[in-house]
Design a protein around this motif. Structure first.
Motif, PDB file in Angstrom:
ATOM      1  N   LYS A   5       0.787  -1.210   0.000  1.00 61.14           N
ATOM      2  CA  LYS A   5       0.000   0.000   0.000  1.00 61.14           C
ATOM      3  C   LYS A   5       0.831   1.277   0.000  1.00 61.14           C
ATOM      4  N   THR A 183     -11.565   5.352  -8.856  1.00 63.61           N
ATOM      5  CA  THR A 183     -11.657   6.023  -7.562  1.00 63.61           C
ATOM      6  C   THR A 183     -10.546   7.053  -7.462  1.00 63.61           C
ATOM      7  N   LYS A 190      -6.691   6.169   1.408  1.00 65.83           N
ATOM      8  CA  LYS A 190      -7.256   5.669   2.671  1.00 65.83           C
ATOM      9  C   LYS A 190      -7.353   4.146   2.648  1.00 65.83           C
ATOM     10  N   LYS A 191      -7.674   3.590   1.471  1.00 70.59           N
ATOM     11  CA  LYS A 191      -7.729   2.136   1.367  1.00 70.59           C
ATOM     12  C   LYS A 191      -6.329   1.535   1.463  1.00 70.59           C
ATOM     13  N   SER A 194      -5.154   1.093   4.877  1.00 68.25           N
ATOM     14  CA  SER A 194      -5.921   0.125   5.654  1.00 68.25           C
ATOM     15  C   SER A 194      -5.453  -1.272   5.256  1.00 68.25           C
ATOM     16  N   GLU A 196      -6.938  -3.281   3.542  1.00 67.21           N
ATOM     17  CA  GLU A 196      -7.521  -3.684   2.260  1.00 67.21           C
ATOM     18  C   GLU A 196      -6.473  -3.705   1.150  1.00 67.21           C
ATOM     19  N   GLU A 198      -6.154  -3.233  -3.199  1.00 70.82           N
ATOM     20  CA  GLU A 198      -6.855  -2.523  -4.270  1.00 70.82           C
ATOM     21  C   GLU A 198      -6.187  -2.868  -5.589  1.00 70.82           C
TER      22      GLU A 198
END
Length: 506
Positions: A5, A183, A190-191, A194, A196, A198
């Protein structure tokens, strides 16, 4: 496959103690300009958010002079380049000319927290530098936060009056590849911060592709069959394709059905001609290939295939990104023939040195210093994945950039999390060995320099007997294999502050 991330940087402070589109007009000018006098090229660029739908899905993008991708900046070797950046994005920014050495002008490298402070909104900042010793395929992009994911990118081409291949092609075409998110990057960030993962929603060639709107979220604005990029070929003409991967995360295999390619340049280095069918190209890498329009008059598919093994879920929802190669005289609206090349290529690694050889053999000098950096990723208590180099995660100071610290006389007082390595010995030659302990590949880019790629491989044991110190390729962006290693050699002969970093959402 693990998906990371956050980007990470290794910042190096380097001192010396001793002091897009087809452009046939450029072809004509270059032939006449062997005794070319350098010029001053001035570019006025306004960065602003606009609502667009490159693949049919409507979203806000950062445009440059109203375009996405931004306009191609063109100059010749020796020129002075002046870029006036007007920031109307609504947030601070900074622009990096990717691949430019910035010799004598390190403060124009465009990296926030390293070479400059952020450019405020509604403010104009001027980058002013020369390119006395460079020619090739480059690009420019925002180096602030995740803005280039939102569209702040464009091609930068430095033409060479002494191009050894100048008589081997008739025209040039710029091909910009990208993965594409529906997006906005502020939400994506923010994802990313986290637990998560993507993946991209789509991919683009020169800012175009079609998206299946059945996959779009309810309430979004989406139109099917948005259209593909189209490239015009004239039978028997030879084309130099300058291919740039401006993605956030994705490596591709690039090809044109039924058309062989000959690689002639990688990131400012001329290569020996070598025929290939499919070109692996990772984030931030650039290649030039020659393609001859020697097939029957028809329409053909240009392909940018996601290397899905490098994506977190295997890129299950992603399809091949396509454009059209239209031969002059072929029916305008007939469907292109579907004849993809079947060559097997290993994913998530670069072209091997057996395939990618410098045109002029240059035996690199022997290393005088070795630096080993271990890449690792750890989750914090919130599940955020952070990157570490030798146990340190890079944290920039956006209000007091590293170069400003140098000018302030604080060159020997850097916090550990700046990841600073100082090279201040004349004649120094440095080998950097990266040991990647994680399960993802990483395209690393070095600012202010090129490096020789001596070798790479799997595992954490570096096979030094396999290193090529005779005729390695020289470039500025190379892939560190997943759970593998790479050895890069460079000469720190450009005073300034320059980073080496993974180019995923940098």
């Amino acid at each position: 496959m693990i998906f990371y991330k956050l980007f990470f940087h290794l910042s190096c402070i380097i001192f010396l103690t001793t002091f897009a589109s087809s452009k046939p007009i450029w072809k004509q000018e270059l032939i006449k300009s062997r005794n070319y006098e350098p010029e001053k090229k001035v570019f006025d660029l306004t960065f602003k958010r606009t609502t667009l739908a490159p693949d049919g899905f409507t979203r806000s993008l950062i445009t440059i002079n109203g375009q996405y991708p931004g306009p191609v900046l063109e100059a010749k070797k020796g020129d002075r380049i002046v870029i006036n950046v007007r920031n109307e994005i609504g947030e601070p920014t900074a622009i990096h000319s990717h691949g430019m050495f910035q010799r004598g002008t390190p403060w124009f490298d465009g990296v926030t927290g390293q070479s400059q402070c952020l450019i405020p909104n509604n403010y104009t900042f001027t980058y002013d530098f020369t390119v006395p010793d460079q020619a090739g395929t480059y690009w420019y992009h925002s180096h602030a936060f995740t803005q280039y994911v939102d569209g702040a990118v464009g091609g930068l081409i430095i033409y060479d009056p002494d191009d050894p291949y100048l008589n081997e092609y008739d025209e040039e075409i710029i091909v910009v590849l990208s993965d594409y998110h529906h997006t906005e990057s502020e939400i994506l960030l923010k994802k990313f911060l986290s637990p998560e993962s993507e993946v991209p929603d789509n991919g683009l060639i020169n800012g175009k592709n079609s998206f299946n709107c059945k996959k779009a979220p309810k309430g979004s604005k989406c139109v099917d069959n948005a259209g593909l990029a189209k490239f015009e070929f004239v039978p028997n003409k030879r084309y130099r394709l300058r291919i740039i991967n401006t993605s956030a995360f994705s490596a591709f295999f690039f090809s044109i059905d039924k058309h062989e390619m000959e690689v002639i340049e990688v990131e400012g280095t001329y290569t020996k001609r070598n025929k290939i069918h499919r070109l692996p190209i990772n984030v931030a890498q650039r290649y030039s290939v020659i393609v001859t329009a020697n097939q029957p008059v028809d329409n053909y598919i240009m392909r940018s295939e996601f290397q899905k093994d490098c994506l977190p879920d295997g890129g299950k929802k992603l399809s091949i990104v396509k454009a059209i190669v239209h031969y002059e005289g072929a029916p305008e609206n007939s469907a292109p023939i579907n004849v993809p090349w079947k060559d097997f290529l290993e994913q998530c690694i670069d072209l091997r040195h057996e395939t990618l050889r410098p045109l002029s053999e240059e035996r690199p000098p022997k290393a005088t210093k070795e630096l080993e950096l271990t890449i690792a990723f750890h989750n914090d208590s919130s599940g955020v994945v952070k990157a570490f180099l030798n146990g340190s995660s890079y944290v920039p100071d956006l209000t007091f950039p590293t170069l400003s610290r140098v000018f302030a006389g604080e060159a020997n007082h850097f916090p550990r999390d700046r990841n600073v390595h100082v090279f201040n010995t004349p004649g120094e030659v440095v080998d950097i060995t990266f040991i990647n302990t994680d399960e993802g590949d990483h395209p690393f880019h070095l600012h202010g320099h090129q490096f020789w790629v001596l070798g790479f491989g799997n595992g954490t044991h570096v096979d030094k007997k396999s290193l090529n110190t005779v005729d390695p390729i020289k470039r500025d962006t190379s892939t560190i294999p997943a759970s593998g290693w790479i050895v890069l050699r460079f000469v720190p002969d450009n005073p300034g502050v320059f980073g080496i970093h993974c180019h995923m959402i940098c």
